[in-house]
Every structure is written in C-alpha cells, then in structure tokens.
Write an enzyme that holds these catalytic residues in place. Structure first.
Site, PDB file in Angstrom:
ATOM      1  N   HIS A  75       0.839  -1.203   0.000  1.00 49.29           N
ATOM      2  CA  HIS A  75       0.000   0.000   0.000  1.00 49.29           C
ATOM      3  C   HIS A  75       0.869   1.246   0.000  1.00 49.29           C
ATOM      4  O   HIS A  75       2.080   1.173   0.166  1.00 49.29           O
ATOM      5  CB  HIS A  75      -0.995  -0.021   1.158  1.00 49.29           C
ATOM      6  N   HIS A  82       1.444   3.952   1.854  1.00 53.35           N
ATOM      7  CA  HIS A  82       2.037   4.714   2.961  1.00 53.35           C
ATOM      8  C   HIS A  82       3.564   4.759   2.837  1.00 53.35           C
ATOM      9  O   HIS A  82       4.193   3.778   2.444  1.00 53.35           O
ATOM     10  CB  HIS A  82       1.616   4.114   4.304  1.00 53.35           C
ATOM     11  N   HIS A 135       4.810  -4.722  10.503  1.00 51.61           N
ATOM     12  CA  HIS A 135       5.290  -4.086  11.740  1.00 51.61           C
ATOM     13  C   HIS A 135       5.455  -5.105  12.857  1.00 51.61           C
ATOM     14  O   HIS A 135       4.747  -6.119  12.896  1.00 51.61           O
ATOM     15  CB  HIS A 135       4.295  -3.023  12.228  1.00 51.61           C
ATOM     16  N   ASP A 138      -0.211  -3.876   6.296  1.00 51.78           N
ATOM     17  CA  ASP A 138      -0.845  -3.332   7.498  1.00 51.78           C
ATOM     18  C   ASP A 138      -2.316  -3.736   7.603  1.00 51.78           C
ATOM     19  O   ASP A 138      -3.128  -3.005   8.181  1.00 51.78           O
ATOM     20  CB  ASP A 138      -0.753  -1.788   7.498  1.00 51.78           C
ATOM     21  N   HIS A 173      -7.456  -0.721   5.409  1.00 52.59           N
ATOM     22  CA  HIS A 173      -6.406   0.178   5.912  1.00 52.59           C
ATOM     23  C   HIS A 173      -6.197   1.286   4.875  1.00 52.59           C
ATOM     24  O   HIS A 173      -6.199   2.473   5.198  1.00 52.59           O
ATOM     25  CB  HIS A 173      -5.139  -0.629   6.151  1.00 52.59           C
ATOM     26  N   ASP A 205       5.979   4.623   4.919  1.00 52.93           N
ATOM     27  CA  ASP A 205       6.816   3.647   5.637  1.00 52.93           C
ATOM     28  C   ASP A 205       6.825   2.293   4.932  1.00 52.93           C
ATOM     29  O   ASP A 205       7.522   1.367   5.364  1.00 52.93           O
ATOM     30  CB  ASP A 205       6.379   3.505   7.105  1.00 52.93           C
ATOM     31  N   HIS A 206       6.095   2.182   3.808  1.00 49.71           N
ATOM     32  CA  HIS A 206       6.100   0.940   3.018  1.00 49.71           C
ATOM     33  C   HIS A 206       6.676   1.138   1.618  1.00 49.71           C
ATOM     34  O   HIS A 206       7.063   0.169   0.975  1.00 49.71           O
ATOM     35  CB  HIS A 206       4.681   0.355   2.945  1.00 49.71           C
TER      36      HIS A 206
HETATM   37 FE    FE Z   1       2.813   0.799   8.141  1.00 52.56          FE
HETATM   38 ZN    ZN Z   2       0.091   1.687   6.556  1.00 51.14          ZN
END
Ligand code: FE
Ligand code: ZN
Length: 254
Positions: free
Chosen positions: A53, A55, A167, A129, A112, A57-58
C-alpha cells in the site's frame, strides 16, 4: 526454496527480503538504506519490489532502490500512487517472480487503504498493514465492513500459511487481546512466549494463520467471549461486523 529475512526499518517496520541464490525481491521497502546495505554487502541483484500500500513507511525506499537496480519490477496497487510502479495490480492476479522461481497470488484487502494488496505464495502471506500478528491495522480509508471482509479473505487461506506483516506490534496487540479475551488459554500462552521472544530482541513475526485464528481477537468476532466483551462496550447485535467495529474503535483508544 527462497530464504526469507526481515530487515528492520524505522521504529518497528519490517522490510521482507526474499532471496534465491543472488536474486532478491523485497516487500514494502519504506527505507532504501538498510536494504542497500544487504544488497551491496552480499553482491545481490534486486529483481522485484512488492508494495502492499501507498504509505511512506512501506514505499519510501523505492526511489533509492531503483537508483541501484533500475530494471527492478515494481508491483503495487493500481488504484494507489506508487513510485516507479511497473506492474499495477487490482488484487485478482497471479504474478510470477522468475528470478526467484516464485508464483504469488495477489489478493485485494481494502480497509487500511483502499487499494491495499496482500501477496501469497509458497505458504507465505505478505499482508502489510491489514492483518498484524495478534491484531489488525487501523481502518483509515475503507469501512470496518471492508476491513472485516479483507481479513476473512486472508483467513480463508490454509492454516499453516505463515503471516509476514509490516510491523512488530505483537506485544501491544496481545495486551489488547487479553483485555478482550482474558479467558483464552492459547492467547495467554502466546503472550508469555512473545514476551520472552521480545526480551531476547527477536522478531515475533511470522506467525501462522492457525495461531492468529486461535488468539487474534479481530479474527474471533463470532466467539462468545469476544461478543460479550463487545456487548460490555455497548454493542447490541451479534453481527460479527458490529463486533469487529467495536473492537477496532476500542483498540484505537487502548
Ligand atoms: Fe505501516
Ligand atoms: Zn500503513
């Protein structure tokens, strides 16, 4: 069979590195630096990047990885904005990573984010996530019902499927799970094991779908103790989606 290792990033992200001989694929590289360290140190060639996805942090590391490996394929959700995406996916495809001799089933798991994808192959599930070990992601772009149905799509996979999420959240997730289901013995046992694993500084990911089904409250919305906990928080129906929605709201404040 490929080797699979976590590359820790940021505070609690895992970038999953799949390796077959010198060929590598990575899942959700939020940061390029720790991945480049491994690639350069071991002279590996990056063939594919899989994104669950949008975001940061990905996907934040895609640019840096493409600078090192310009011909790497980038798989991701067609309906989201993904840097350098070469293979936009809708979540109904099968993709083949030739360099790793691996075929993956792509599964749409909105909730999400609206385009969130999961990738499943060789009994490994990369679920970003959406499904976490011991919990699930926040419902940010979708509806609780969409998230509930996405989780059901994942739990329909075989029980021995290993769950590789994005995570390291297991310990906090299980604290919440115990508040929901203090009477679940399998859960208490898992929480004890996870405490030891974390005390030793080791990852608690992956788990298996069998373990998740036995201990993850978000997958147990039809269990009497989970329903009772939701009722104590004001839910009046037995509808599992209503129970799920109440659990998710409770966890947001926990
Ligand atoms: Fe994340
Ligand atoms: Zn995320």
């Amino acid at each position: 069979m490929f080797e699979l290792t976590p590359i820790p990033a940021f505070k609690d992200n895992y970038i999953w590195l799949l390796r077959q001989d010198a060929a590598v694929a990575v899942v959700d590289p939020g940061d390029a630096a720790p991945v480049l360290d491994v690639l350069q140190r071991e002279s590996l060639s990056l063939s594919s990047i899989l994104i669950t996805h949008h975001h940061q942090d990905h996907q934040g590391g895609i640019d840096g990885l493409l600078a090192y490996a310009p011909s790497a394929q980038v798989f991701g959700p067609a309906r989201e904005s993904i840097t350098g995406m070469t293979h936009p996916l809708r979540g109904v495809e099968r993709v083949r990573l030739a360099a790793l001799d691996l075929e993956l089933q792509v599964i749409a798991v909105p909730g999400h984010t609206l385009g969130h994808l999961a990738y499943c192959g060789a009994d490994c599930l990369f679920c970003g996530d959406v499904l976490f070990t011991g919990g699930c992601g926040r419902v940010i772009e979708g509806t609780p019902r969409a998230m509930y149905e996405s989780l059901a799509r994942l739990t329909a996979l075989p029980d021995d499927t290993r769950v590789y999420c994005g995570h390291e959240y297991t310990e906090a997730n299980l604290r919440f799970a115990l508040a929901v289901e203090p009477g679940n013995r399998a859960l208490r046992h898992r929480a004890d094991e996870v405490a030891v694993t974390r005390a030793n500084g080791l990852p608690t990911v992956p788990s298996t779908l069998a373990v998740e089904k036995a201990t993850n409250p978000f997958l147990r919305c039809a269990e009497p103790e989970v329903i009772a906990a939701a009722r104590a928080r004001g839910v009046t129906e037995n509808d599992p989606v209503a129970v799920f929605t109440a659990l998710r709201e409770w966890k947001n404040l926990f």
